[in-house]
Design a protein around this motif. Structure first.
Motif, PDB file in Angstrom:
ATOM      1  N   LEU A 195      35.372  41.101  16.517  1.00 18.48           N
ATOM      2  CA  LEU A 195      35.266  40.854  15.075  1.00 18.48           C
ATOM      3  C   LEU A 195      35.184  39.367  14.779  1.00 18.48           C
ATOM      4  CD1 LEU A 195      37.787  43.515  13.699  1.00 18.48           C
ATOM      5  CD2 LEU A 195      35.282  43.577  13.568  1.00 18.48           C
ATOM      6  N   VAL A 196      35.985  38.574  15.500  1.00 16.39           N
ATOM      7  CA  VAL A 196      35.942  37.120  15.302  1.00 16.39           C
ATOM      8  C   VAL A 196      34.578  36.567  15.695  1.00 16.39           C
ATOM      9  CG1 VAL A 196      36.875  34.922  16.115  1.00 16.39           C
ATOM     10  CG2 VAL A 196      38.423  36.795  15.552  1.00 16.39           C
ATOM     11  N   MET A 197      34.051  37.005  16.849  1.00 21.29           N
ATOM     12  CA  MET A 197      32.741  36.531  17.304  1.00 21.29           C
ATOM     13  C   MET A 197      31.647  36.913  16.320  1.00 21.29           C
ATOM     14  SD  MET A 197      33.209  37.476  21.353  1.00 21.29           S
ATOM     15  CE  MET A 197      31.563  36.999  21.880  1.00 21.29           C
ATOM     16  N   LEU A 198      31.710  38.155  15.820  1.00 22.13           N
ATOM     17  CA  LEU A 198      30.726  38.609  14.841  1.00 22.13           C
ATOM     18  C   LEU A 198      30.832  37.818  13.551  1.00 22.13           C
ATOM     19  CD1 LEU A 198      28.514  40.675  14.198  1.00 22.13           C
ATOM     20  CD2 LEU A 198      30.299  42.229  13.371  1.00 22.13           C
ATOM     21  N   GLY A 199      32.066  37.514  13.124  1.00 23.93           N
ATOM     22  CA  GLY A 199      32.266  36.751  11.897  1.00 23.93           C
ATOM     23  C   GLY A 199      31.709  35.335  12.001  1.00 23.93           C
ATOM     24  N   VAL A 200      31.941  34.686  13.149  1.00 26.38           N
ATOM     25  CA  VAL A 200      31.431  33.328  13.343  1.00 26.38           C
ATOM     26  C   VAL A 200      29.905  33.320  13.342  1.00 26.38           C
ATOM     27  CG1 VAL A 200      31.311  31.399  14.967  1.00 26.38           C
ATOM     28  CG2 VAL A 200      33.492  32.556  14.566  1.00 26.38           C
ATOM     29  N   LEU A 201      29.310  34.298  14.044  1.00 17.51           N
ATOM     30  CA  LEU A 201      27.845  34.376  14.091  1.00 17.51           C
ATOM     31  C   LEU A 201      27.274  34.662  12.706  1.00 17.51           C
ATOM     32  CD1 LEU A 201      25.249  34.362  15.730  1.00 17.51           C
ATOM     33  CD2 LEU A 201      25.618  36.784  16.242  1.00 17.51           C
ATOM     34  N   ALA A 202      27.934  35.539  11.946  1.00 13.87           N
ATOM     35  CA  ALA A 202      27.466  35.849  10.594  1.00 13.87           C
ATOM     36  C   ALA A 202      27.522  34.616   9.704  1.00 13.87           C
ATOM     37  CB  ALA A 202      28.317  36.972   9.996  1.00 13.87           C
ATOM     38  N   ALA A 203      28.578  33.800   9.852  1.00 10.19           N
ATOM     39  CA  ALA A 203      28.686  32.572   9.066  1.00 10.19           C
ATOM     40  C   ALA A 203      27.552  31.605   9.407  1.00 10.19           C
ATOM     41  CB  ALA A 203      30.036  31.912   9.315  1.00 10.19           C
ATOM     42  N   GLN A 204      27.210  31.528  10.692  1.00 11.15           N
ATOM     43  CA  GLN A 204      26.096  30.677  11.112  1.00 11.15           C
ATOM     44  C   GLN A 204      24.771  31.146  10.490  1.00 11.15           C
ATOM     45  OE1 GLN A 204      26.801  27.711  12.563  1.00 11.15           O
ATOM     46  NE2 GLN A 204      26.163  28.087  14.665  1.00 11.15           N
ATOM     47  N   VAL A 205      24.539  32.449  10.505  1.00  7.14           N
ATOM     48  CA  VAL A 205      23.306  32.998   9.945  1.00  7.14           C
ATOM     49  C   VAL A 205      23.244  32.753   8.439  1.00  7.14           C
ATOM     50  CG1 VAL A 205      22.006  35.132   9.541  1.00  7.14           C
ATOM     51  CG2 VAL A 205      23.071  34.716  11.776  1.00  7.14           C
ATOM     52  N   ARG A 206      24.368  32.887   7.753  1.00  6.43           N
ATOM     53  CA  ARG A 206      24.396  32.624   6.307  1.00  6.43           C
ATOM     54  C   ARG A 206      24.040  31.167   6.021  1.00  6.43           C
ATOM     55  NH1 ARG A 206      29.008  36.014   6.296  1.00  6.43           N
ATOM     56  NH2 ARG A 206      30.369  34.172   6.336  1.00  6.43           N
ATOM     57  N   GLY A 207      24.534  30.254   6.863  1.00  3.12           N
ATOM     58  CA  GLY A 207      24.192  28.841   6.692  1.00  3.12           C
ATOM     59  C   GLY A 207      22.705  28.605   6.853  1.00  3.12           C
ATOM     60  N   LEU A 208      22.090  29.266   7.830  1.00  5.47           N
ATOM     61  CA  LEU A 208      20.644  29.143   8.032  1.00  5.47           C
ATOM     62  C   LEU A 208      19.891  29.688   6.822  1.00  5.47           C
ATOM     63  CD1 LEU A 208      18.106  28.617   9.699  1.00  5.47           C
ATOM     64  CD2 LEU A 208      18.490  30.833  10.839  1.00  5.47           C
ATOM     65  N   ARG A 209      20.320  30.814   6.294  1.00  2.48           N
ATOM     66  CA  ARG A 209      19.644  31.399   5.130  1.00  2.48           C
ATOM     67  C   ARG A 209      19.750  30.481   3.920  1.00  2.48           C
ATOM     68  NH1 ARG A 209      21.423  37.479   4.155  1.00  2.48           N
ATOM     69  NH2 ARG A 209      19.782  37.219   2.564  1.00  2.48           N
ATOM     70  N   ARG A 210      20.896  29.816   3.755  1.00  2.00           N
ATOM     71  CA  ARG A 210      21.046  28.891   2.617  1.00  2.00           C
ATOM     72  C   ARG A 210      20.063  27.729   2.720  1.00  2.00           C
ATOM     73  NH1 ARG A 210      26.698  29.959   3.145  1.00  2.00           N
ATOM     74  NH2 ARG A 210      26.934  28.115   4.466  1.00  2.00           N
ATOM     75  N   VAL A 211      19.869  27.236   3.954  1.00  2.00           N
ATOM     76  CA  VAL A 211      18.921  26.136   4.150  1.00  2.00           C
ATOM     77  C   VAL A 211      17.502  26.599   3.803  1.00  2.00           C
ATOM     78  CG1 VAL A 211      17.843  24.638   5.876  1.00  2.00           C
ATOM     79  CG2 VAL A 211      20.323  24.946   5.858  1.00  2.00           C
ATOM     80  N   ILE A 212      17.139  27.788   4.252  1.00  2.00           N
ATOM     81  CA  ILE A 212      15.785  28.303   4.024  1.00  2.00           C
ATOM     82  C   ILE A 212      15.544  28.574   2.542  1.00  2.00           C
ATOM     83  CG2 ILE A 212      14.245  30.255   4.485  1.00  2.00           C
ATOM     84  CD1 ILE A 212      15.524  30.484   7.250  1.00  2.00           C
ATOM     85  N   ARG A 213      16.555  29.065   1.838  1.00  2.00           N
ATOM     86  CA  ARG A 213      16.378  29.453   0.441  1.00  2.00           C
ATOM     87  C   ARG A 213      16.727  28.349  -0.543  1.00  2.00           C
ATOM     88  NH1 ARG A 213      18.825  35.637   0.132  1.00  2.00           N
ATOM     89  NH2 ARG A 213      17.336  36.591   1.593  1.00  2.00           N
ATOM     90  N   ALA A 214      17.145  27.192  -0.058  1.00  2.00           N
ATOM     91  CA  ALA A 214      17.565  26.112  -0.953  1.00  2.00           C
ATOM     92  C   ALA A 214      16.428  25.715  -1.897  1.00  2.00           C
ATOM     93  CB  ALA A 214      18.005  24.899  -0.128  1.00  2.00           C
ATOM     94  N   ARG A 215      16.739  25.516  -3.175  1.00  2.17           N
ATOM     95  CA  ARG A 215      15.716  25.174  -4.165  1.00  2.17           C
ATOM     96  C   ARG A 215      15.407  23.681  -4.172  1.00  2.17           C
ATOM     97  NH1 ARG A 215      17.254  28.837  -9.529  1.00  2.17           N
ATOM     98  NH2 ARG A 215      17.079  30.883  -8.479  1.00  2.17           N
ATOM     99  N   SER A 216      16.420  22.848  -3.928  1.00  2.00           N
ATOM    100  CA  SER A 216      16.189  21.407  -3.941  1.00  2.00           C
ATOM    101  C   SER A 216      15.653  20.948  -2.604  1.00  2.00           C
ATOM    102  CB  SER A 216      17.499  20.661  -4.243  1.00  2.00           C
ATOM    103  OG  SER A 216      18.465  20.975  -3.259  1.00  2.00           O
ATOM    104  N   ALA A 217      14.801  19.932  -2.629  1.00  2.00           N
ATOM    105  CA  ALA A 217      14.217  19.402  -1.402  1.00  2.00           C
ATOM    106  C   ALA A 217      15.259  18.605  -0.627  1.00  2.00           C
ATOM    107  CB  ALA A 217      13.018  18.526  -1.728  1.00  2.00           C
TER     108      ALA A 217
END
Length: 290
Positions: A195-217
């Motif tokens: 569960l801890v490993m899955l949680g850490v990986l999920a947090a990493q993926v969320r960070g990547l998605r935020r970068v991709i979807r960010a509105r400001s340059a």
């Protein structure tokens, strides 16, 4: 003797002690050799790894508990088994006597000289990625214990008992101590760890998605590098140093600890993708509305 170590052991130990199920080469063991296992998130996985003949003096011998019983008889009987003697009394006593102090024991000639269960114990074990074994002798009472497992586990006792701890527990019981409780807590441990490993990986993926979807340059290249320093360092550490902690190459690391290796590789890939995404957004043309 000018003989290879394996040849010497076969001719001077296996043959005289009639250890007919002991080998220095896996190809000689044939169908009688058990298949080794490693663990991934607590589940055993059968795996065939090359026999490490270059490690024969430390961990690569193949044997059975019955044969190791013959070996222990000779060790506890001054080098003799029945009418066969493989070493003299004084040499055997010297072999068992520690001379180099370590943590909890004194190192002798291939044996650890210490105490188990309050009694003097001469003991040692061997570990390869998919097998383990340990022998313990109690010289004062004449007991010998040999435990072999066709699995190797990196998680320490008491979370997951290994052949080493099982052998120690049996020896301590023979010395008058109660047996340790049966079972292990490795199932609960690995559920929590997973569960801890899955949680850490999920947090990493969320960070990547935020970068991709960010509105400001993104800002300047310097600002991007500053924002990416943690990701870059993490990728370098995983790629260059993670296997070293296991004393293996990346290929060996994937074999002996697949859960940890694939998890670290996935985290490193997501971190790398995050850095790339930051720079790609900076290079993308920014459209203004009039």
């Amino acid at each position: 003797t000018r003989r290879p170590f394996g040849a010497y052991v076969e001719q001077e130990i296996f043959v005289p002690l009639k250890m007919k199920h002991s080998f220095t080469d896996a190809s000689l063991a044939g169908a009688g050799l058990s298949r080794g296992h490693v663990y991934a998130l607590g589940f055993p996985i059968a795996i065939d790894l090359p026999h490490e003949r270059d490690r024969l003096p430390t961990a690569g011998l193949i044997s059975s508990t019955a044969d190791l019983g013959r070996f222990l008889v000779a060790q506890l009987n001054g080098g003799r088994s029945g009418d066969i003697r493989v070493i003299g009394d004084s040499a055997m006593a010297l072999m068992h006597t520690g001379g180099a102090q370590s943590d909890g024991f004194s190192y002798a000639f291939g044996w650890r000289d210490g105490t188990i269960g309050g009694a003097r114990a001469v003991h040692h074990g061997g570990i390869v990625p998919n097998f383990r074994g340990k022998m313990v002798m109690l010289p004062e009472s004449g007991w010998g214990v040999a435990v072999l497992t066709n699995a190797s586990f990196a998680v320490p006792y008491p979370i997951a008992p290994t052949s080493h701890r099982i052998a120690d527990g049996i020896a301590a019981h023979l010395a008058g101590q109660p047996l340790p409780p049966a079972g292990s807590r490795h199932v609960v441990f690995f559920i929590v760890l997973g569960l801890v490993m899955l949680g850490v990986l999920a947090a990493q993926v969320r960070g990547l998605r935020r970068v991709i979807r960010a509105r400001s340059a993104p800002g300047s290249r310097g600002a991007i590098w500053r924002a990416s320093i943690v990701d870059v360092v993490f990728v370098v550490v995983v790629a260059a140093y993670a296997p070293r902690f296991a004393g293996a190459s990346w290929l060996e690391f994937l074999r002996i600890a697949p859960d940890l290796a694939w998890w670290l590789a996935a985290l490193a890939l997501v971190s790398l993708a995050t850095v790339v995404a930051r720079f790609m957004r900076r290079e993308a043309p920014q459209l203004d509305t009039a």
